[in-house]
Design a protein around this motif. Structure first.
Motif, PDB file in Angstrom:
ATOM      1  N   GLN A 101       0.839  -1.204   0.000  1.00 49.20           N
ATOM      2  CA  GLN A 101       0.000   0.000   0.000  1.00 49.20           C
ATOM      3  C   GLN A 101       0.872   1.251   0.000  1.00 49.20           C
ATOM      4  O   GLN A 101       0.562   2.228  -0.670  1.00 49.20           O
ATOM      5  N   SER A 102       1.983   1.209   0.741  1.00 47.66           N
ATOM      6  CA  SER A 102       2.857   2.387   0.792  1.00 47.66           C
ATOM      7  C   SER A 102       3.558   2.617  -0.554  1.00 47.66           C
ATOM      8  O   SER A 102       3.782   3.758  -0.950  1.00 47.66           O
ATOM      9  N   ALA A 105       1.021   4.269  -2.711  1.00 51.45           N
ATOM     10  CA  ALA A 105       0.826   5.642  -2.235  1.00 51.45           C
ATOM     11  C   ALA A 105       1.957   6.549  -2.714  1.00 51.45           C
ATOM     12  O   ALA A 105       1.711   7.685  -3.133  1.00 51.45           O
ATOM     13  N   LYS A 106       3.189   6.058  -2.680  1.00 50.53           N
ATOM     14  CA  LYS A 106       4.322   6.864  -3.156  1.00 50.53           C
ATOM     15  C   LYS A 106       4.188   7.169  -4.643  1.00 50.53           C
ATOM     16  O   LYS A 106       4.481   8.266  -5.089  1.00 50.53           O
ATOM     17  N   GLU A 110       0.336  10.237  -2.694  1.00 45.50           N
ATOM     18  CA  GLU A 110      -0.641  10.337  -1.603  1.00 45.50           C
ATOM     19  C   GLU A 110      -0.049   9.641  -0.375  1.00 45.50           C
ATOM     20  O   GLU A 110       0.972   8.965  -0.464  1.00 45.50           O
ATOM     21  N   ARG A 111      -0.699   9.822   0.761  1.00 38.58           N
ATOM     22  CA  ARG A 111      -0.250   9.148   1.983  1.00 38.58           C
ATOM     23  C   ARG A 111      -0.683   7.696   1.945  1.00 38.58           C
ATOM     24  O   ARG A 111      -1.718   7.361   1.353  1.00 38.58           O
ATOM     25  N   PRO A 112       0.064   6.807   2.602  1.00 42.17           N
ATOM     26  CA  PRO A 112      -0.336   5.394   2.653  1.00 42.17           C
ATOM     27  C   PRO A 112      -1.717   5.210   3.284  1.00 42.17           C
ATOM     28  O   PRO A 112      -2.442   4.280   2.946  1.00 42.17           O
ATOM     29  N   VAL A 115      -4.523   5.131   0.610  1.00 46.25           N
ATOM     30  CA  VAL A 115      -4.686   3.845  -0.086  1.00 46.25           C
ATOM     31  C   VAL A 115      -5.391   2.849   0.823  1.00 46.25           C
ATOM     32  O   VAL A 115      -6.297   2.121   0.392  1.00 46.25           O
TER      33      VAL A 115
END
Length: 147
Positions: A101-102, A105-106, A110-112, A115
């Protein structure tokens, strides 16, 4: 032994007057200056402003009108959340691409947390975020949002 000069010594007895600069209005409002003036017994002027800190436009009558307008509005009470099909499509595509998810997000900037909220169904769908996910994951997500 100190040597004193000889000759006519002259002393000037004219007074020297030192003037303090006038204080600015902003300095007069400083709490330290006000407290010092109170301690020394100087005159301090206080002015209470009428209706200070109140919003004059907000009266009980106008507030009641605004509440009534909100009640009459045809907007749904709860915001629409991400549908199950979209949540599953995001999760499936992300796992197929072997991304966390991170990582996703990257890549979509966006922030993790965002997501995670989309995959858990807690997020309110944002078309720009979904478009970024579509581009990275290669899956159609926006056509699936309708009730």
């Amino acid at each position: 032994m100190p040597v004193r000069p000889t000759g006519g010594m002259k002393q000037e007895w004219e007074p020297v007057v030192l003037h303090k600069p006038k204080m600015k209005a902003q300095d007069l409002r400083d709490p330290k200056v006000v407290n010092q003036a109170l301690r020394t017994g100087a005159q301090v002027q206080t002015v209470k402003k009428f209706d200070a800190g109140l919003n004059k436009k907000t009266t009980a009558a106008s507030a009641a009108v605004n509440v009534r307008k909100l009640d009459e509005a045809a907007e749904p009470a709860a915001l629409e959340k991400v549908p199950v099909e979209v949540r599953q499509a995001i999760q499936k595509a992300r796992i197929e691409k072997k991304m966390s998810q991170s990582d996703l997000a990257k890549q979509i900037n966006e922030r993790p947390q965002v997501v995670a909220e989309y995959e858990n169904g807690k997020a309110v769908p944002n078309q720009t975020v979904l478009a970024k996910m579509e581009k990275i994951l290669g899956v159609k997500l926006r056509g699936k949002i309708h009730k």
